[in-house]
Design a protein around this motif. Sequence first.
Motif, mmCIF file in Angstrom:
data_model
loop_
_atom_site.group_PDB
_atom_site.id
_atom_site.type_symbol
_atom_site.label_atom_id
_atom_site.label_comp_id
_atom_site.label_asym_id
_atom_site.label_seq_id
_atom_site.Cartn_x
_atom_site.Cartn_y
_atom_site.Cartn_z
ATOM 1 N N GLU A 1 0.883 -1.188 0.070
ATOM 2 C CA GLU A 1 -0.142 -0.043 -0.142
ATOM 3 C C GLU A 1 0.814 1.267 0.037
ATOM 4 O O GLU A 1 0.305 2.363 0.524
ATOM 5 C CB GLU A 1 -0.974 0.167 1.304
ATOM 6 C CG GLU A 1 -2.145 -1.037 1.030
ATOM 7 C CD GLU A 1 -3.277 -0.796 2.078
ATOM 8 O OE1 GLU A 1 -4.132 -0.403 1.989
ATOM 9 O OE2 GLU A 1 -3.074 -1.093 3.468
ATOM 10 N N HIS B 1 -0.569 5.474 7.886
ATOM 11 C CA HIS B 1 -1.783 4.768 7.364
ATOM 12 C C HIS B 1 -1.742 3.515 8.377
ATOM 13 O O HIS B 1 -0.966 2.749 8.690
ATOM 14 C CB HIS B 1 -1.509 3.992 6.193
ATOM 15 C CG HIS B 1 -2.580 2.901 5.812
ATOM 16 N ND1 HIS B 1 -3.848 3.082 6.082
ATOM 17 C CD2 HIS B 1 -2.451 1.563 5.611
ATOM 18 C CE1 HIS B 1 -4.480 2.035 5.650
ATOM 19 N NE2 HIS B 1 -3.642 0.964 5.533
ATOM 20 N N HIS C 1 -4.891 0.634 10.652
ATOM 21 C CA HIS C 1 -6.250 0.065 10.659
ATOM 22 C C HIS C 1 -6.729 0.202 12.189
ATOM 23 O O HIS C 1 -7.193 -0.520 12.785
ATOM 24 C CB HIS C 1 -6.234 -1.493 10.336
ATOM 25 C CG HIS C 1 -5.328 -1.784 9.183
ATOM 26 N ND1 HIS C 1 -4.577 -2.814 8.938
ATOM 27 C CD2 HIS C 1 -5.412 -0.909 8.007
ATOM 28 C CE1 HIS C 1 -4.229 -2.769 7.911
ATOM 29 N NE2 HIS C 1 -4.520 -1.552 7.215
ATOM 30 N N LEU D 1 -7.619 -2.901 -0.442
ATOM 31 C CA LEU D 1 -6.288 -2.288 -0.448
ATOM 32 C C LEU D 1 -6.111 -1.228 -1.523
ATOM 33 O O LEU D 1 -6.433 -1.499 -2.423
ATOM 34 C CB LEU D 1 -5.174 -3.567 -0.428
ATOM 35 C CG LEU D 1 -5.352 -4.599 0.557
ATOM 36 C CD1 LEU D 1 -4.259 -5.515 0.413
ATOM 37 C CD2 LEU D 1 -5.283 -3.842 1.942
ATOM 38 N N HIS E 1 -11.786 -0.450 6.322
ATOM 39 C CA HIS E 1 -10.351 -0.775 6.095
ATOM 40 C C HIS E 1 -9.479 -0.075 7.144
ATOM 41 O O HIS E 1 -8.727 -0.503 7.987
ATOM 42 C CB HIS E 1 -9.877 -0.295 4.535
ATOM 43 C CG HIS E 1 -8.394 -0.471 4.278
ATOM 44 N ND1 HIS E 1 -7.801 -0.045 3.255
ATOM 45 C CD2 HIS E 1 -7.272 -0.812 5.281
ATOM 46 C CE1 HIS E 1 -6.518 -0.393 3.189
ATOM 47 N NE2 HIS E 1 -6.293 -0.672 4.569
HETATM 48 MN MN MN Z 1 -4.371 -1.082 5.186
#
Ligand code: MN
Length: 244
Positions: free
Chosen positions: A83, A102, A104, A148, A173
């Motif tokens: 990613e 980034h 989760h 993704l 996500h």
């Molecule tokens: Mn991710």
Amino acid sequence: MASAAIPADPALIDDLVAANRILYNEGVVDGFGHVSVRHDKAPDRFLLARSMAPGLVTAADIMQFAAHDGEPIDAEGRTPYLERFIHSEIYQARPDVVAIVHSHSPAVIPFGVVKRQLQPIFHMGSFLGGGVPVFEIRDAGGPATDMLIRNLALGAALAAALGDKPVALLRGHGNVVVGGSLREVTFRAVYTEVNARLAAEALRLGDGEAVFLSDAEAAAATATNRAQIGRAWDLWKARAVAAA
Ligand code: MN
């Protein structure tokens, strides 16, 4: 001809390693998630660890990437994060952004899948005051992606959804947080998670009703917090080092 790596400031690499450890220790990332920083000597490049758990990152794991295509410059056998296009496309779209997280982080996920927006519930989450957009991957990637951000087009669509804001949620996500430094982005990523947890709790207690910061309060608190970010970083860094 492949371009060569340009050495980054070792202090910046140390801070990037520290940010990885802090974000793990504070429960923002787990085995997944990543943090990057714009290269201090080459603004069209960024630094990001190889594909691995953030809590285990060392200086030897930091790779250099081109912002224009998200591809590694000095892979040397190391595997990049799938990613990485989250980072490359935001650095291209946002010259003001110096660092990106980034994750989760779990308390934030519910706010990406319901109509209610994530709003600042307390002064430490004030940077959320300008609004928190939700990126719908179906709009850019169709009905059956694996969720993704695995290519440039999805990265560009996410960057467009983020716009000029500090945080965007990825439906089903996670989230992406940007800042003007590693310290600022770490502060925002930690308090995005805390704010989401507290907001959900307040909404439960209040049967779906809660008083959030107004835009004026959020702006004023953000100006105050700006001078306090180093205090949090020092504490979190000491705690992460002690835990390692
Ligand atoms: Mn991710």
